[in-house]
Design a protein around this motif. Structure first.
Motif, PDB file in Angstrom:
ATOM      1  N   ALA A 371       0.848  -1.190   0.000  1.00  0.00           N
ATOM      2  CA  ALA A 371       0.000   0.000   0.000  1.00  0.00           C
ATOM      3  C   ALA A 371       0.887   1.244   0.000  1.00  0.00           C
ATOM      4  O   ALA A 371       2.115   1.158  -0.009  1.00  0.00           O
ATOM      5  N   ARG A 372       0.258   2.407   0.034  1.00  0.00           N
ATOM      6  CA  ARG A 372       1.024   3.644  -0.016  1.00  0.00           C
ATOM      7  C   ARG A 372       1.424   4.118   1.378  1.00  0.00           C
ATOM      8  O   ARG A 372       0.899   3.649   2.390  1.00  0.00           O
ATOM      9  N   GLY A 373       2.344   5.049   1.417  1.00  0.00           N
ATOM     10  CA  GLY A 373       2.751   5.629   2.682  1.00  0.00           C
ATOM     11  C   GLY A 373       3.502   6.923   2.459  1.00  0.00           C
ATOM     12  O   GLY A 373       3.920   7.237   1.333  1.00  0.00           O
ATOM     13  N   ALA A 374       3.680   7.703   3.517  1.00  0.00           N
ATOM     14  CA  ALA A 374       4.400   8.973   3.422  1.00  0.00           C
ATOM     15  C   ALA A 374       4.972   9.321   4.794  1.00  0.00           C
ATOM     16  O   ALA A 374       4.352   9.059   5.829  1.00  0.00           O
ATOM     17  N   ILE A 375       6.162   9.898   4.767  1.00  0.00           N
ATOM     18  CA  ILE A 375       6.794  10.408   5.985  1.00  0.00           C
ATOM     19  C   ILE A 375       7.205  11.847   5.716  1.00  0.00           C
ATOM     20  O   ILE A 375       7.942  12.132   4.761  1.00  0.00           O
ATOM     21  N   GLY A 376       6.695  12.758   6.534  1.00  0.00           N
ATOM     22  CA  GLY A 376       7.058  14.163   6.403  1.00  0.00           C
ATOM     23  C   GLY A 376       7.999  14.576   7.509  1.00  0.00           C
ATOM     24  O   GLY A 376       7.820  14.187   8.672  1.00  0.00           O
ATOM     25  N   ALA A 377       9.020  15.347   7.155  1.00  0.00           N
ATOM     26  CA  ALA A 377       9.972  15.855   8.155  1.00  0.00           C
ATOM     27  C   ALA A 377      10.268  17.317   7.850  1.00  0.00           C
ATOM     28  O   ALA A 377      10.675  17.657   6.732  1.00  0.00           O
ATOM     29  N   TYR A 378      10.074  18.163   8.847  1.00  0.00           N
ATOM     30  CA  TYR A 378      10.344  19.600   8.701  1.00  0.00           C
ATOM     31  C   TYR A 378      11.489  19.979   9.617  1.00  0.00           C
ATOM     32  O   TYR A 378      11.515  19.613  10.796  1.00  0.00           O
ATOM     33  N   ASP A 379      12.457  20.699   9.067  1.00  0.00           N
ATOM     34  CA  ASP A 379      13.614  21.171   9.832  1.00  0.00           C
ATOM     35  C   ASP A 379      13.392  22.643  10.169  1.00  0.00           C
ATOM     36  O   ASP A 379      13.473  23.509   9.296  1.00  0.00           O
ATOM     37  N   ALA A 380      13.112  22.917  11.445  1.00  0.00           N
ATOM     38  CA  ALA A 380      12.808  24.292  11.857  1.00  0.00           C
ATOM     39  C   ALA A 380      14.012  25.208  11.719  1.00  0.00           C
ATOM     40  O   ALA A 380      13.853  26.426  11.551  1.00  0.00           O
ATOM     41  N   ASP A 381      15.216  24.669  11.784  1.00  0.00           N
ATOM     42  CA  ASP A 381      16.423  25.494  11.674  1.00  0.00           C
ATOM     43  C   ASP A 381      16.648  26.000  10.257  1.00  0.00           C
ATOM     44  O   ASP A 381      17.106  27.127  10.048  1.00  0.00           O
ATOM     45  N   THR A 382      16.345  25.167   9.268  1.00  0.00           N
ATOM     46  CA  THR A 382      16.608  25.537   7.873  1.00  0.00           C
ATOM     47  C   THR A 382      15.350  25.873   7.091  1.00  0.00           C
ATOM     48  O   THR A 382      15.419  26.449   6.009  1.00  0.00           O
ATOM     49  N   GLY A 383      14.194  25.470   7.611  1.00  0.00           N
ATOM     50  CA  GLY A 383      12.949  25.648   6.866  1.00  0.00           C
ATOM     51  C   GLY A 383      12.777  24.628   5.757  1.00  0.00           C
ATOM     52  O   GLY A 383      11.929  24.808   4.879  1.00  0.00           O
ATOM     53  N   ASP A 384      13.544  23.533   5.805  1.00  0.00           N
ATOM     54  CA  ASP A 384      13.481  22.514   4.760  1.00  0.00           C
ATOM     55  C   ASP A 384      12.411  21.480   5.067  1.00  0.00           C
ATOM     56  O   ASP A 384      12.258  21.031   6.216  1.00  0.00           O
TER      57      ASP A 384
END
Length: 980
Positions: A371-384
């Motif tokens: 099946a499908r999946g997703a992992i999101g990661a936000y870096d608060a220091d760089t805004g990436d």
């Protein structure tokens, strides 16, 4: 309570909740991620392990039940650097494509051979019914089991060594270099990816086909253990809906709006005022564990006001139908014509024979085991933002997320795809869950992971097909077709996906003439919204609907005029001398011998000598039928200017980077995204052939937008080899040219005097003295001590390829079936396929793709259908309610090829990934109709399940009996002599 098990020879202690499954213990607690999760219901076999030496589906065993037992997972087979006989045989026989189900298959077959060291093919197929393999067609898997049985008599351990190939690399059936890792369970898929501090999300989906949301109470869910946050549309702020990037621009159309004002809009990340299909995303929970997130979903209270729903495209156009979008009157978003309607109508009016038929191509699902999946990661220091997700077009969705969903800088978004457990086209989109995970990661300050479930998958992932066509074919009684007129209706579901609106007119409409020279074709595409899951491309998209239509109409026409269907095809096929051929609907066929492929298939199957076989079948209570499916399919998407003229807001060129390291190894970065096509191997073969280096010296990188390519396309539309592979080829030519220029500078001679040989350059005037290896050239360019004026250091190049035209693979498939007269059960007893993919880089890789295409087509013809009730409730949301063809239901396939290179790329290669799917369903359906033809059965709607066939036979027999009785009565009542 402390419990103990022995896992791969090591004694381990564990203590778990009573509801914990053995598969979750193995994966989450002990980190043996080679065991995969596909269905959670024991139907797919991806989680198969050995429990006390016997194959067991670990999703059907509670972890607490494993106390005191011995468990062997894929990681426990063999030793490092080696393969078991089963694994080696699967590698050798090209039985591995995407690899997601490979560990489960290996474990299952290992048990089979321990019980039965020398199984027959029938025994192997019956055993494999416990393991669902969506993409291989089982042909090579069966061959691998037979080979493994022989290998085990010699040894049960095989060292992994690079394959030695003599002669040309292009055209050789090199074993896929990706396979050993997959077979040992070492390849990571989205479910195997884990990040530090990661938390988990669960998505609440609408249970209604159509309803107003009057309110959402999330307080109880937010207070539950482990819950970090509960979010609805009201929390998202300025997050835009998904964009739509392929809409024909030359006709009036109506779409949901998009805040950018640049493109139409699609589904929102979370529904705000209304839900429009069962599965619409309503809320999301983020919690410390998956179980906690799922538990909290049950506590969310949504006040729904249920509204009337409509699930059929033609019904949705009626004035009384419920309206889905305010901006789309009458649910009709577009009517798009193709061809000359007046000319088609005139030819039909003048024709000797006119055949009319309604052709239904039912809604199906890709239903991949992964099946499908997703992992999101936000870096608060760089805004990436970084998104890990198992989708095909990583660079395109990076752009769309940045510009049209989150509204953030493009260079702040990175998309990475781990290995993909097949797609069948259904992982080729921008999904709402991807950008939602990125937003959630920023909101909670931690990486957020979401994995779909088997029961949710049919609601979260677009379906395919769902096309109804009212067709009229006209011609003469001597078999020449003069006109084809079609009015088609495409059910888009509740929202348009990014690329679906362009497919009905382009991929269906332009393809409805198939392999035939039809002077007056016309097609009208009508795109309609309904309260069902969105639809989009599934393997063979557009071409499958078109070829099914024309091939069924050919058989109907042949029956009407009393001519053999093969002869009708032969009369009307585009002939070799007609290329390049304009099909009058927008395609320019490049090259081919369509009648030659037809004749080869018919000769192989013994088409002219089937009467004895029919008699034998009838003696056994069976009806034998033979069906033909001929095709030509647009592939190699594509020419950017042409696609742009058709409304696609994207380029479709291919790109590749090649760098030759100072040590002589070659690094390749491609824009193609493998998901079962063995592109690492085939692209390496191209490089090895062109540069003359060993295959093991080539490394292929892909699936990360932070790679050496600033932008790239993806794998879709049978374009990987004939577009992206040609970009690799072109980059090789640039490498060779720079090597020649540098050598000419060092040799103090003109460039024209320098030649490139296998992994070396040399001067023609002194080939033994003025010579340098590719490694020496790369090393001296890396040093940069002595460079010609204007030359840059390093031996690297970027290659691009924007084809001047599509390429057009073609062929003919023939199916032989037996229909049981008592039950209506259809057995596919023989399948012969002749395909022409132009020049082929790796024949066994291409054959494996064809096997999967055939299996999918057989599944659609006989088994698969998405069902909704009148309220929009989805009735087919599991492998039990949505059956998929199994190993014992398929014969061994007989594949043959002709070779007609395309003039549209330097490799002469045509697409092969999905193009051999379109002829399969019509070949099978034509065969069944042939078996029942003496009963007057001319048309049947897919899927041809036993009750459908039985009713058709009963109705046909009754009609035939009534007709015979009426004729006898009439004859008896006539005056003497009247009959004469």
């Amino acid at each position: 309570m402390d419990r103990t098990l022995t896992l791969n020879g090591a004694e381990l202690h564990f203590d778990v909740e009573p509801r914990t499954l053995l598969v979750d213990l193995i994966r989450e607690e002990f980190g043996r991620t080679g065991t995969k999760v596909g269905c959670e219901t024991g139907e797919c076999g991806a989680c198969t392990v050995l429990l006390n030496g016997k194959a067991v589906k670990s999703c059907m065993v509670l972890a607490a039940q494993a106390d005191g037992v011995t468990v062997t997972t894929i990681e426990g087979l063999g030793e490092a650097g080696s393969l078991t006989a089963v694994q080696d045989a699967m590698w050798e026989e090209h039985a591995v494509q995407d690899g997601f189900t490979a560990p489960g298959l290996v474990m299952s077959v290992t048990d089979l051979l321990s019980r039965n060291p020398d199984p027959t093919e029938a025994e192997i197929r019956r055993w494999l019914d416990g393991n669902l393999e969506r993409v291989t067609g089982y042909h090579n898997v069966v061959a691998a089991v037979e080979s493994a049985a022989r290998k085990r008599k010699q040894s049960d351990s095989w060292k992994i060594e690079p394959e030695v190939v003599s002669g040309d690399m292009v055209g050789a059936s090199v074993r896929p270099t990706e396979a050993p890792s997959m077979l040992r369970g070492e390849t990571d898929y989205i479910g195997d990816v884990s990040l530090p501090g990661m938390v988990h999300a669960a998505i609440l989906r609408s249970p209604h086909g159509h309803a107003q949301i009057n309110g959402i109470d999330k307080a109880a869910a937010a207070a539950m253990p482990g819950v970090i946050g509960v979010f609805t549309a009201a929390d998202l702020g300025f997050v835009m809906p998904l964009p739509v990037i392929w809409v024909p621009t030359d006709v009036e159309s109506h779409w949901p709006p998009h805040p950018s004002g640049m493109v139409p809009g699609g589904q929102s990340l979370l529904a705000s005022d209304r839900v429009r299909f069962v599965g619409d995303q309503v809320a999301v929970v983020v919690a410390e564990t998956v179980q906690q997130a799922n538990d909290a979903l049950q506590a969310i209270k949504v006040d729904y006001e249920v509204l009337p729903a409509v699930v059929d495209a033609e019904e949705a156009l009626k004035r009384s139908a419920p309206q889905l979008h305010d901006s789309v009157p009458n649910n009709l978003c577009m009517t798009a014509p193709l061809g000359d309607k007046a000319a088609a109508d005139a030819a039909i009016a003048e024709a000797e024979v006119v055949v009319e038929e309604t052709i239904r191509n039912q809604r199906i699902m890709a239903n991949t085991v992964e099946a499908r999946g997703a992992i999101g990661a936000y870096d608060a220091d760089t805004g990436d933002y970084t998104l890990w997700t198992n989708v095909q077009p990583v660079n395109p969705i990076r752009l769309l997320i940045a510009l049209y969903v989150l509204g953030v800088p493009y260079n702040k978004v990175r998309v990475v795809a781990p290995a993909i457990g097949s797609s069948l086209g259904a992982k080729g989109y921008l999904f709402a869950d991807g950008p939602l995970m990125l937003w959630l990661s920023k909101a909670v300050g931690r990486p957020v992971k979401w994995l779909d479930t088997r029961s949710s998958y049919p609601r979260s992932t677009p379906h395919g097909r769902d096309h109804v066509a009212h067709a009229t074919l006209a011609g003469s009684r001597d078999g020449k077709i003069s006109a084809l007129s079609v009015r088609g209706y495409n059910n888009l579901g509740a929202y348009p996906v990014i690329n679906a609106p362009g497919s009905p007119r382009t991929l269906i409409g332009q393809s409805v003439t198939g392999a035939y020279d039809i002077a007056n074709p016309y097609y009208e595409a009508n795109l309609v919204f309904t309260n069902t899951s969105p639809t989009g491309p599934v393997r063979g998209s557009g071409r499958a609907e078109a070829i099914y239509l024309i091939e069924r109409m050919i058989d109907r026409y042949a029956g009407e005029i009393g001519m053999d269907p093969a002869e009708v095809r032969r009369i009307n096929m585009v002939k070799p001398g007609q290329f390049p051929y304009d099909n009058h609907l927008g395609w320019m066929y490049d090259s081919g011998d369509y009648p030659g492929a037809l004749d080869k298939a018919l000769e192989t199957v013994g088409y002219d000598d089937l009467d004895a076989r029919r008699a034998d079948s009838r003696a056994r209570g069976k009806r034998l039928g033979v069906g033909i499916g001929s095709y030509v399919a647009a592939a190699g998407v594509g020419p950017s200017a042409i696609m742009g003229s058709k409304g696609l807001v994207s380029g479709t060129w291919g790109s590749a980077y090649i760098g030759v390291e100072p040590s002589g190894e070659v690094s390749v970065t491609t824009g193609a995204q493998p998901h079962g096509q063995s592109q690492v191997t085939t692209f390496s073969q191209i490089v090895a052939q062109e540069l003359g280096v060993p295959l093991e010296a080539v490394t292929v990188k892909h699936s990360d937008t932070n790679g050496a390519l600033y932008y790239s396309q993806a794998s879709y539309g049978s374009r990987s080899l004939s577009v992206e592979g040609v970009a690799v080829y072109n980059a090789c030519q640039l490498i060779k040219e720079k090597a020649r220029q540098h050598a000419a500078h060092l040799f103090h001679c003109p460039v024209d005097a320098v030649e490139y040989g296998p992994a070396k350059v040399f001067a023609r005037f002194a080939p033994d003295q003025a010579v340098m290896t590719l490694q020496q050239i790369a090393f001296t360019l890396w040093l940069g001590w002595d460079l010609a004026e204007g030359m840059t250091p390093g031996l690297e190049a970027k290659g691009f390829f924007d084809p001047p035209e599509f390429n057009y693979p073609y062929g003919t498939h023939v199916a032989i079936v037996e229909v049981d007269e008592q039950t209506g059960h259809v057995e596919l007893v023989r399948y012969v396929a002749v395909n022409d993919f132009g020049n082929v880089v790796n024949p066994k890789v291409v054959d494996a793709q064809s096997h999967g295409n055939i299996a999918l087509g057989v599944g659609q013809a006989l088994y698969e259908a998405v069902r909704y009730d009148e309220t929009g409730a989805l009735l087919t949301d599991s492998y039990s309610t949505y059956p998929i063809v199994r190993a014992s239901e398929l014969p061994s396939f007989e594949l043959l090829r002709t070779v007609t290179p395309t003039p549209n790329n330097p490799l002469g290669a045509k697409g092969a990934g999905d193009v051999s799917n379109p002829p399969v369903a019509p070949a099978v359906v034509n065969a069944v109709c042939d078996a029942l033809s003496d009963l007057g059965v001319t048309s049947l709607d897919m899927p041809l399940q036993p009750h459908t066939i039985w009713r058709a036979m009963s109705s046909g027999a009754a009609s035939a009996g009534a007709g015979a009785a009426s004729a006898a009565a009439g004859a008896a009542s006539e005056p003497a002599g009247a009959a004469s």
